[in-house]
Design a protein around this motif. Structure first.
Motif, PDB file in Angstrom:
ATOM      1  N   VAL B 202      -2.283 -66.718   2.320  1.00  0.00           N
ATOM      2  CA  VAL B 202      -1.080 -66.988   2.795  1.00  0.00           C
ATOM      3  C   VAL B 202      -0.979 -68.415   3.739  1.00  0.00           C
ATOM      4  O   VAL B 202       0.013 -69.180   3.929  1.00  0.00           O
ATOM      5  CB  VAL B 202      -0.377 -65.957   3.590  1.00  0.00           C
ATOM      6  N   SER B 203      -2.258 -68.727   4.438  1.00  0.00           N
ATOM      7  CA  SER B 203      -2.627 -69.747   5.166  1.00  0.00           C
ATOM      8  C   SER B 203      -2.666 -71.019   4.133  1.00  0.00           C
ATOM      9  O   SER B 203      -2.801 -72.092   4.670  1.00  0.00           O
ATOM     10  CB  SER B 203      -3.505 -69.579   5.788  1.00  0.00           C
ATOM     11  N   ASN B 204      -2.813 -70.768   2.762  1.00  0.00           N
ATOM     12  CA  ASN B 204      -3.110 -71.825   1.713  1.00  0.00           C
ATOM     13  C   ASN B 204      -1.634 -71.975   1.067  1.00  0.00           C
ATOM     14  O   ASN B 204      -1.540 -72.526   0.163  1.00  0.00           O
ATOM     15  CB  ASN B 204      -4.043 -71.527   1.046  1.00  0.00           C
ATOM     16  N   GLY B 205      -0.416 -71.238   1.846  1.00  0.00           N
ATOM     17  CA  GLY B 205       0.616 -71.417   1.078  1.00  0.00           C
ATOM     18  C   GLY B 205       0.923 -70.364  -0.003  1.00  0.00           C
ATOM     19  O   GLY B 205       2.075 -70.465  -0.947  1.00  0.00           O
ATOM     20  N   GLY B 206      -0.001 -69.337  -0.351  1.00  0.00           N
ATOM     21  CA  GLY B 206       0.008 -68.493  -1.511  1.00  0.00           C
ATOM     22  C   GLY B 206       0.746 -67.196  -1.144  1.00  0.00           C
ATOM     23  O   GLY B 206       1.111 -66.875   0.249  1.00  0.00           O
ATOM     24  N   ASP B 207       0.790 -66.226  -2.021  1.00  0.00           N
ATOM     25  CA  ASP B 207       1.165 -64.774  -1.554  1.00  0.00           C
ATOM     26  C   ASP B 207       0.601 -63.964  -2.450  1.00  0.00           C
ATOM     27  O   ASP B 207       0.011 -64.306  -3.639  1.00  0.00           O
ATOM     28  CB  ASP B 207       2.835 -64.728  -2.102  1.00  0.00           C
ATOM     29  N   LEU B 208       0.582 -62.687  -2.212  1.00  0.00           N
ATOM     30  CA  LEU B 208       0.099 -61.665  -3.147  1.00  0.00           C
ATOM     31  C   LEU B 208       0.997 -61.284  -4.185  1.00  0.00           C
ATOM     32  O   LEU B 208       0.836 -61.087  -5.362  1.00  0.00           O
ATOM     33  CB  LEU B 208      -0.329 -60.285  -2.360  1.00  0.00           C
ATOM     34  N   ILE B 209       2.242 -60.616  -3.453  1.00  0.00           N
ATOM     35  CA  ILE B 209       3.243 -60.057  -4.535  1.00  0.00           C
ATOM     36  C   ILE B 209       4.500 -60.786  -3.915  1.00  0.00           C
ATOM     37  O   ILE B 209       4.881 -61.052  -2.928  1.00  0.00           O
ATOM     38  CB  ILE B 209       3.334 -58.683  -4.263  1.00  0.00           C
ATOM     39  N   VAL B 210       5.301 -61.047  -4.833  1.00  0.00           N
ATOM     40  CA  VAL B 210       6.696 -61.755  -4.641  1.00  0.00           C
ATOM     41  C   VAL B 210       7.698 -60.953  -5.491  1.00  0.00           C
ATOM     42  O   VAL B 210       7.535 -60.874  -6.717  1.00  0.00           O
ATOM     43  CB  VAL B 210       7.048 -63.244  -5.130  1.00  0.00           C
ATOM     44  N   ASP B 211       8.589 -60.228  -4.810  1.00  0.00           N
ATOM     45  CA  ASP B 211       9.778 -59.507  -5.740  1.00  0.00           C
ATOM     46  C   ASP B 211       8.988 -58.189  -6.461  1.00  0.00           C
ATOM     47  O   ASP B 211       9.591 -58.249  -7.795  1.00  0.00           O
ATOM     48  CB  ASP B 211      10.632 -60.369  -6.292  1.00  0.00           C
ATOM     49  N   GLY B 212       8.062 -57.730  -6.077  1.00  0.00           N
ATOM     50  CA  GLY B 212       7.446 -56.837  -6.759  1.00  0.00           C
ATOM     51  C   GLY B 212       6.361 -57.203  -7.871  1.00  0.00           C
ATOM     52  O   GLY B 212       5.862 -56.157  -8.592  1.00  0.00           O
ATOM     53  N   LYS B 213       6.446 -58.507  -8.062  1.00  0.00           N
ATOM     54  CA  LYS B 213       5.450 -59.073  -8.963  1.00  0.00           C
ATOM     55  C   LYS B 213       4.248 -59.733  -8.525  1.00  0.00           C
ATOM     56  O   LYS B 213       4.693 -60.539  -7.681  1.00  0.00           O
ATOM     57  CB  LYS B 213       6.055 -59.967 -10.079  1.00  0.00           C
ATOM     58  N   PRO B 214       3.105 -59.612  -8.899  1.00  0.00           N
ATOM     59  CA  PRO B 214       1.840 -60.175  -8.267  1.00  0.00           C
ATOM     60  C   PRO B 214       1.846 -61.788  -8.735  1.00  0.00           C
ATOM     61  O   PRO B 214       2.192 -61.818  -9.934  1.00  0.00           O
ATOM     62  CB  PRO B 214       0.696 -59.525  -9.059  1.00  0.00           C
ATOM     63  N   VAL B 215       1.474 -62.538  -7.779  1.00  0.00           N
ATOM     64  CA  VAL B 215       1.388 -64.011  -7.917  1.00  0.00           C
ATOM     65  C   VAL B 215       0.059 -64.455  -7.885  1.00  0.00           C
ATOM     66  O   VAL B 215      -0.020 -65.459  -7.078  1.00  0.00           O
ATOM     67  CB  VAL B 215       2.634 -64.714  -7.222  1.00  0.00           C
TER      68      VAL B 215
END
Lengths: 336, 432
Positions: B202-215
């Motif tokens: 997240v400190s690199n601008g990313g996410d694990l899951i968005v709207d219930g879908k893995p990213v």
């Protein structure tokens, strides 16, 4: 010079001669039982059932019912947090998942392999070691056999939680005494529980340390059953101690070894505490054995149907291994 | 007169019996399941003693288990008659526990009080489909922990702010001949593996899951996997020094405590473990926000919260008694100087309380604690760890993938592909 052989006699002849030696005169007294009336037979049967009922009833209640239930649930999708009535029949889908390419199948197969490897290594180390230590304890040439037997058995009496906690500290890569001792003799520190290459073997060593005393006692019990006259006769014939071991000790220990192997396999397959207490199945699933994995899937994730399918697979595999063990060791016995 | 007296006595007896039966119905024996250590349990026991003195008849017993056994204990005995009435749980477990009807929804008055006195994000993490299921207590974020003495010896002036500075510091801190590593990874513990990785992500601008879908197939995730690969391949991180045990202690903690690990990413709650292990050397420990990756814009961390929930299968009287006790424990009158007793307990472990009045009550202490400062600074930009059905399975699956990469069994590219594929399958299956 060939040894004289005793003529073979039929069972009937042997029984007849045995009866004749009984001292009932020249005319052997026929063996007969009083004729029972159907009423007596019925009463006898009822009393037999009545006496067996408590034990068989308990076995049925606490062993057979859960077993049948587990088999039934393995064909369903069911959360362990809901009643059995919520289980939905899905046929062989759970078993297909265990063989499939998803993380369910991969993790299960890894746990299965870990369990098999742990079992093979444990049995391969425990059984020969127990015989070796049994011989050491059983011998009468040097004193201290009983003390050694007590020391060996004492490891079996220590609770596994204490063993696990102590060994986790012994194995510590930086602060652990084992690596420090290895350092004294110039051996570099080992990774023990910290690497997927050595973690499972480290758990096996812990298991062998804890269990070998129990199996040594079994081996000693087996050794005491071997008549000393056989060894005396062998020594008279000039047999070396090595030959005596291979030709007398080992063959006559066969039943003990079979029992030891079966118990060791069952114990190894049921390994849980060291994994739960020390490694949590890691690193990289390298110590994730089936019992721990079933607990994770069936209880933590509440996937009761899938967990049951894993338990059934484990049970079937265990049955196959035990049957094979009996078949192989018994066949060899008959050949002799 | 005699008759009247007799009638009066009978009336008094009936009234006494009725009152005693009412008080018997109100009194309840409830139990509290937690993973807290013995010192913290002592503080909880002290609070319970105070509560029992003010509420005669109510008894609360505490049952403590290691963190590794908490969910299992909750699932095996939580739903039964002998299960704990109250349990402290991690927010990621909540959707599954609600689905399995193990926890009860809070009463309207409790929900209203919680909504009014806690930040909306924290209340949301304790809710499923709009219904509140627990009273939030602690909130945890991650920060870079570093050893100032080792930094000085390596000639590093300030904590790294970017990934480039982070790698440069890790290189300087690594000395294989002394068994010292620049950055400490963690393995054999799902949250210990996943949360530091997710914080870097997240400190690199990313996410694990968005709207219930893995990213996890994003560019930011790719760079984070590659960072881990680089740390291990360069020898800045030694996975053999990273093991954790069931109590979330073990070699990874020992190595930081003994000065063999220069930097590590950990949550604020481990302050008490560091103090216990390091003694005076704890003064060497400092905290800083998570370094920002090449695709990130600001220092971020993931956050997660804990809450106390009530057993849905406990009797109605027990549930009422449990909510009453929890409202008191988390309320502003149970602690010192306007803080709650729960706030006092949390602060003893270096854990950030989440109730607004607790944050105010401990404001001075939070601002003056140099260890917690690194955490409180990052709290505003923290991203909540995704709370989804199958969250535990998702976490354990990603843990295995990251560990496989730590030990060189997977490349960064393979790890990223596996992680995305497994997460997609797990979340889809659990959502059914």
């Amino acid at each position: 010079m060939p040894r004289p052989t005793r003529p073979k006699s039929s069972r009937a002849t042997r029984n007849k001669s045995r009866v004749s030696r009984g001292g009932w005169g020249t005319l052997p007294r026929p063996l007969s039982f009083p004729k029972q009336s159907p009423r007596m037979i019925g009463r006898h049967r009822r009393s037999t059932i009545g006496m067996l009922a408590p034990a068989t009833g308990l076995i049925a209640l606490f062993v057979l019912v859960p077993m049948v239930l587990t088999i039934g649930l393995s064909f369903t999708q069911w959360s362990t947090q809901t009643g059995f009535e919520t289980a939905r029949f899905i046929g062989l889908a759970n078993f297909a998942d265990l063989l499939g390419p998803t993380s369910i199948g991969r993790d299960f197969r890894a746990a299965f392999f870990n369990t098999a490897l742990y079992t093979v290594l444990s049995v391969a180390l425990i059984v020969p070691l127990s015989v070796l230590l049994g011989l050491l304890v059983h011998q009468t040439f040097a004193p201290g056999g009983i003390v050694l037997r007590t020391v060996l058995f004492s490891t079996y009496m220590v609770p596994t939680i204490a063993v696990a906690l102590v060994w986790s500290k012994l194995y510590s890569p930086t602060e652990g005494p084992i690596n420090q001792m290895l350092g004294w003799v110039g051996i570099p520190p080992q990774t023990w529980l910290s690497s997927p290459n050595t973690a499972l073997v480290s758990i096996v060593i812990l298991n062998v340390w804890q269990q070998v005393g129990y199996f040594t006692v079994l081996a000693v019990a087996g050794l005491t059953q071997i008549p000393t006259t056989l060894y005396e006769a062998a020594r008279v014939d000039g047999a070396s101690p090595w030959l005596q071991f291979w030709k007398i000790t080992l063959p006559l220990l066969r039943n003990t070894l079979l029992f030891s192997a079966v118990v060791a396999v069952i114990n190894a397959v049921q390994v849980f505490e060291p994994v739960a207490l020390i490694t949590q199945g890691g690193p990289v699933n390298s110590t994730n054995v089936l019992t721990y994995h079933i607990r994770r899937v069936g209880i933590e994730r509440a996937q009761g149907g899938l967990g049951s399918a894993m338990a059934v697979t484990l049970m079937l595999s265990l049955i196959v291994v035990i049957v094979l063990l009996f078949a192989v060791l018994r066949d060899r016995g008959d050949e002799r | 007169m005699v008759v009247k007296l007799g009638y009066g006595w009978r009336l008094a007896t009936v009234a006494t019996l009725m009152m005693s039966s009412v008080s018997m119905a109100q009194a309840a024996e409830i139990s509290f399941l937690t993973h807290w250590g013995p010192d913290t349990v002592k503080l909880l026991d002290a609070a319970i003693e105070k509560y029992e003195a003010a509420n005669p008849g109510d008894t609360v017993t505490v049952r403590a288990v290691p963190f590794g056994d908490l969910l299992t204990t909750l699932r095996t005995s939580g739903g039964g008659a002998g299960g704990a009435t109250i349990a402290g749980i991690y927010d990621a477990w909540l959707p599954d526990l609600v689905r399995d009807k193990l926890v009860s929804a809070a009463a309207d008055d409790v929900a209203a009080d919680t909504t009014a006195n806690w930040p909306a994000g924290v209340v949301s993490a304790a809710s499923v489909d709009g219904a509140l299921y627990g009273i939030p207590n602690e909130i945890d974020v991650y920060a870079l922990n570093y050893n100032k003495r080792l930094f000085e010896e390596a000639g590093i002036a300030a904590p790294p702010k970017t990934w480039d500075e982070f790698l440069a510091a890790a290189e300087k801190l690594t000395d294989k001949s002394k068994g010292e590593q620049g950055f400490g990874l963690i393995n054999s513990w799902a949250a210990g593996v996943l949360h530091p990785f997710a914080s870097l992500l997240v400190s690199n601008g990313g996410d694990l899951i968005v709207d219930g879908k893995p990213v996890l197939d994003s560019e930011a995730a790719k760079q984070t996997f590659e960072l881990y690969e680089k740390l291990v391949a360069s020898g800045y991180s030694d996975p053999a020094m990273a093991t954790a045990d069931a109590n979330t202690t073990g070699p990874f903690l020992d190595n930081f405590v003994s000065g063999k690990t220069g930097m590590i990413i950990m949550a604020n709650w481990w302050e008490s473990a560091l103090k216990a292990g390091m003694g005076d050397a704890f003064a060497d420990v400092a905290t800083a926000p998570i370094p920002v990756g090449p695709s990130g814009d600001t220092a971020r961390s993931i956050s997660y919260s804990w809450m106390t929930v009530v057993n849905a299968q406990a009797s109605a009287e027990e549930q009422d008694a449990a909510w009453k006790f929890l409202s008191w424990l988390n309320g502003p009158d149970s602690g010192e100087n306007g803080a709650s007793a729960m706030g006092d307990i949390l602060m003893s472990m270096g854990i950030l309380p989440s109730r607004t009045s607790d944050v105010a009550a401990f404001g001075d202490r939070l601002a003056s604690d140099p260890f917690l400062l690194g955490y409180t600074e990052t709290l505003g930009d923290a991203k909540p760890f995704p709370v989804v059905l199958g969250g535990q399975e998702f976490s354990e699956s990603l843990q295995q993938t990251l560990e496989a990469m730590q030990f060189g069994q997977l490349t960064a590219e393979q790890a990223q592909a596996n992680a995305q594929a497994d997460a997609t399958e797990i979340l889809a299956r659990n959502a059914q």
